[in-house]
Design a protein around this motif. Structure first.
Motif, PDB file in Angstrom:
ATOM      1  N   UNK A 158      64.984   7.928  53.691  1.00 41.41           N
ATOM      2  CA  UNK A 158      65.548   9.478  54.373  1.00 41.41           C
ATOM      3  C   UNK A 158      65.950  10.287  53.526  1.00 41.41           C
ATOM      4  N   UNK A 159      65.906  11.807  53.493  1.00 42.60           N
ATOM      5  CA  UNK A 159      66.999  12.662  53.157  1.00 42.60           C
ATOM      6  C   UNK A 159      67.369  12.974  53.384  1.00 42.60           C
ATOM      7  N   UNK A 160      68.505  13.879  53.257  1.00 44.26           N
ATOM      8  CA  UNK A 160      69.546  14.863  54.350  1.00 44.26           C
ATOM      9  C   UNK A 160      68.550  16.181  53.173  1.00 44.26           C
ATOM     10  N   UNK A 161      67.684  17.025  53.626  1.00 41.76           N
ATOM     11  CA  UNK A 161      67.269  18.270  53.665  1.00 41.76           C
ATOM     12  C   UNK A 161      66.812  19.274  54.200  1.00 41.76           C
ATOM     13  N   UNK A 162      66.891  20.301  54.249  1.00 41.67           N
ATOM     14  CA  UNK A 162      65.888  21.579  55.349  1.00 41.67           C
ATOM     15  C   UNK A 162      67.273  21.381  56.622  1.00 41.67           C
ATOM     16  N   UNK A 163      68.144  20.836  56.541  1.00 35.86           N
ATOM     17  CA  UNK A 163      69.520  20.525  57.444  1.00 35.86           C
ATOM     18  C   UNK A 163      68.806  19.479  57.854  1.00 35.86           C
ATOM     19  N   UNK A 164      68.054  18.878  58.113  1.00 28.97           N
ATOM     20  CA  UNK A 164      67.268  17.654  58.876  1.00 28.97           C
ATOM     21  C   UNK A 164      67.639  16.104  58.409  1.00 28.97           C
ATOM     22  N   UNK A 165      66.826  15.249  58.557  1.00 29.19           N
ATOM     23  CA  UNK A 165      66.268  14.243  58.164  1.00 29.19           C
ATOM     24  C   UNK A 165      65.338  13.719  57.985  1.00 29.19           C
ATOM     25  N   UNK A 166      64.747  14.431  56.389  1.00 23.78           N
ATOM     26  CA  UNK A 166      63.010  14.009  55.576  1.00 23.78           C
ATOM     27  C   UNK A 166      62.938  12.730  55.405  1.00 23.78           C
ATOM     28  N   UNK A 167      61.512  12.474  55.739  1.00 21.27           N
ATOM     29  CA  UNK A 167      61.062  11.321  54.904  1.00 21.27           C
ATOM     30  C   UNK A 167      59.754  11.553  54.751  1.00 21.27           C
ATOM     31  N   UNK A 168      59.142  10.851  53.609  1.00 27.91           N
ATOM     32  CA  UNK A 168      57.728  11.098  52.483  1.00 27.91           C
ATOM     33  C   UNK A 168      56.846   9.483  52.747  1.00 27.91           C
ATOM     34  N   UNK A 169      55.558   9.989  53.104  1.00 26.58           N
ATOM     35  CA  UNK A 169      55.313   9.399  53.159  1.00 26.58           C
ATOM     36  C   UNK A 169      53.289   9.200  52.242  1.00 26.58           C
ATOM     37  N   UNK A 170      52.829   8.059  52.076  1.00 26.78           N
ATOM     38  CA  UNK A 170      51.387   8.221  51.436  1.00 26.78           C
ATOM     39  C   UNK A 170      49.766   7.968  52.194  1.00 26.78           C
ATOM     40  N   UNK A 171      48.970   8.814  52.759  1.00 23.14           N
ATOM     41  CA  UNK A 171      48.012   8.218  53.281  1.00 23.14           C
ATOM     42  C   UNK A 171      47.490   7.336  54.087  1.00 23.14           C
ATOM     43  N   UNK A 172      46.745   5.876  53.480  1.00 25.81           N
ATOM     44  CA  UNK A 172      47.349   4.349  53.873  1.00 25.81           C
ATOM     45  C   UNK A 172      48.711   4.495  54.675  1.00 25.81           C
TER      46      UNK A 172
END
Length: 324
Positions: A158-172
């Motif tokens: 989880x990254x500090x970005x866009x004034x919030x806590x943003x995470x990523x995931x992919x498909x499955x």
């Protein structure tokens, strides 16, 4: 002060095998301009957005396989997207096949990156839950060889970005509750998910009519159970003879779909996402510190080479194994 992020789900229609990176990037840029014209801070693109979904074919020639991978990001054919993001002042999340040389070894991953409004990469995620199979299965109408072409990633960040806590995931990844919970335990407020999902599931064709329902089910439950926004973005339509579900949508922390694409082509869906809305769930129903009881789950995980219970305490005498 309220923290709003205006988000666009940048859905793509089919990408032909013959389509060049330059042609696809032009499509991504067109969607980015639409998002900017609508006041968006961030646009999210699908999994493997730069090419057709190549794991549907069995290939043995490594040079042919590597032609679908990016050796650098940005590269000569993708730099224009980064330049436009910087020019417009809009961030983006992009999925692609990554070929990386690390410590003299070559690695291939199904990857997403998060790029800020200055065109700078601030976070990278490599897909953990690889679906499909590793060897040719001729009985299938089309293959799903992600286990052959990619290595699994190693975790959710989880990254500090866009004034919030943003995470990523992919498909499955979106199908597994651990995906959201690991990020939820890091205070995630928005999870960005790109996907390429066929309507037809060769090992379980009886699931075909439920594919769109299951897609929304897992993203809506993941959002609600972790008090987070979820942005799910598809590559949709009939691509090289394979029908893909589409269904791109933006899900609120309540689990409600607040915006969705209505076609299977290039399209954006827009939402004004209040990150502070997450607190309504994180501080009440899903207040992990107050209500979650991991010591009662009986789960055993390995942390830094030592077996621990899921709550971080040492494994009791007589127990062994791993449960997550």
């Amino acid at each position: 002060m309220a923290r709003f992020v205006n988000v666009a789900a940048g859905q793509l229609g089919p990408v032909a095998r013959s389509e060049t990176r330059t042609e696809v990037v032009a499509r991504l840029m067109a969607l980015m301009r639409q998002a900017h014209a609508n006041g968006c801070d961030l646009i999210v693109y699908p999994e493997l957005a730069l090419t057709t979904f190549f794991p549907r074919w069995y290939m043995e020639d490594q040079a042919e396989i590597d032609s679908f991978f990016e050796h650098e990001m940005p590269g000569p054919q993708t730099r224009a997207l980064f330049d436009l993001a910087r020019e417009l002042g809009i961030g983006f999340c992009l999925g692609y096949a990554e070929l990386a040389v690390e410590n003299g070894e070559t690695h291939r991953h199904n990857t997403s990156i998060l790029v800020d409004k200055r065109g700078k990469t601030i976070s990278r995620y490599r897909k953990v839950h690889l679906p499909g199979h590793a060897e040719h299965e001729p009985w299938r109408r089309f293959q799903h060889l992600e286990k052959r072409y990619f290595e699994p990633g190693s975790g959710f960040v989880v990254a500090d970005a866009f004034n919030g806590a943003i995470g990523m995931a992919i498909c499955n990844d979106r199908r597994w509750p651990e995906t959201y919970r690991v990020m939820g335990l890091q205070g995630v407020e928005m999870v960005l998910i790109g996907y390429n999902t066929p309507v037809h599931n060769p090992p379980a064709p009886d699931h075909d009519d439920l594919s769109l329902f299951h897609n929304r089910l897992v993203m809506q439950s993941g959002a609600y159970q972790n008090g987070t926004w979820v942005v799910g973005v598809a590559k949709a339509g009939i691509e090289e003879g394979v029908d893909q579900i589409g269904g791109s949508c933006i899900v609120a922390p309540s689990g409600e779909i607040v915006a969705a694409c209505t076609t299977k082509g290039d399209e954006i869906a827009l939402a004004r996402c209040d990150l502070d809305l997450c607190n309504s769930y994180k501080r009440t129903t899903f207040n992990f510190d107050v209500h979650r009881q991991p010591h009662a789950y009986g789960l055993i995980v390995e942390r830094r080479g030592q077996h621990m219970m899921a709550d971080g305490t040492p494994v009791p005498s007589g127990k062994s194994g791993r449960g997550l």
